[in-house]
Design an enzyme around this catalytic site. Sequence first.
Site, PDB file in Angstrom:
ATOM      1  N   ASP A   1      -9.638  -4.123  -6.164  1.00 49.96           N
ATOM      2  CA  ASP A   1      -9.009  -2.843  -5.396  1.00 49.96           C
ATOM      3  C   ASP A   1      -9.284  -1.587  -6.010  1.00 49.96           C
ATOM      4  O   ASP A   1      -8.905  -1.433  -7.364  1.00 49.96           O
ATOM      5  CB  ASP A   1      -7.487  -3.102  -5.308  1.00 49.96           C
TER       6      ASP A   1
ATOM      7  N   HIS B   1      -8.528  -3.944  -1.193  1.00 51.37           N
ATOM      8  CA  HIS B   1      -7.368  -3.309  -0.795  1.00 51.37           C
ATOM      9  C   HIS B   1      -6.958  -3.844   0.475  1.00 51.37           C
ATOM     10  O   HIS B   1      -7.901  -3.648   1.517  1.00 51.37           O
ATOM     11  CB  HIS B   1      -7.527  -2.014  -0.839  1.00 51.37           C
TER      12      HIS B   1
ATOM     13  N   SER C   1       0.941  -1.168  -0.114  1.00 49.87           N
ATOM     14  CA  SER C   1      -0.015   0.129   0.032  1.00 49.87           C
ATOM     15  C   SER C   1       0.859   1.433   0.003  1.00 49.87           C
ATOM     16  O   SER C   1       1.507   1.372  -0.837  1.00 49.87           O
ATOM     17  CB  SER C   1      -0.942  -0.074   1.163  1.00 49.87           C
TER      18      SER C   1
END
Length: 310
Positions: A254, A284, A130
């Site tokens: 995502d 995500h 991330s």
Amino acid sequence: MDPSDFLQFSRNPDGSLFRRQVFPLLEPTNTTDAAAGGHPAAVLSKDIPLNPSLNTSLRLFLPSSSPTKLPLLLFFHAGGFILFNPATSINHTFCERLAASLPALVNSLHHRPGLGDHADFTRCFLAGSSAGGNIAYHAALRARELDLGPIKLSGLILNQPFFGGEERTESELRFGGVESSLPLAAAGLMGGVGWVGVEPPLPLAAADLMWEFALPEGADRDHEYCNVGAAMKEKGEERVKGLPRCLMLGFAGDPLVNRQREVAEMLVRGGIEVVVRIEEGGFHGADIVEPGRIEVMFDRVREFVNCGGD
């Protein structure tokens, strides 16, 4: 949805943040801890100060039974640039499992006492999840200008990297408008497991607020730190020239997947060897939530580190 409530912080008058939720922290596991518990630890860990004035440090994770020198993997954790640290339980557990699965010495970059006995400096990888994936990418750009000897940067591992931009992509419009009914803390980032029984989307309002605090003052989401694809297009192949081979991991569900695919395509156009592994479904952070996904992620990384990916 108020993104500040979702992220569990409040703004102070001076522009700083007050975090309402304190996430659990885990102490490093050393040989004394392992012996006292009666069961040898599979992975040992140790904190090493980086900058005492800023209270920053690295946490090293070393498989306890490895007979040979291991790949060296510097991992940048997730958290939107404003949440968590290496000792947060979810990050500690993730890196502990990653070190055991590869196996690799995780979380170190600079040569420190003791690393020479365990690390193969000819196989060093920058990795991140991330926001950490974003940091890893920009660290690789900077590393091209540095003499890292004896370290050789062998690869870049971007797991669901956190990229953005002012204009919404199709995947952001499709998946990023879903709002969680629970704040981030209540969604289960407790213990060392991750979200428990909850599918946490990445609300765009929360992502936008993270960028607001992370970017230079006055910058919008088209800044080069955020809109990486646009920066690549503007500066051309020179922007990525000299980067090592790259592994791009993600999920089709995502909101950021279109931006991740765009960056992967731009790297390929710039002559970089790229392995793209976009798993079906997911969201995500799904690799730390859904049973089995984290093992698939570890398998992908292991293949890449051992040059087994195509």
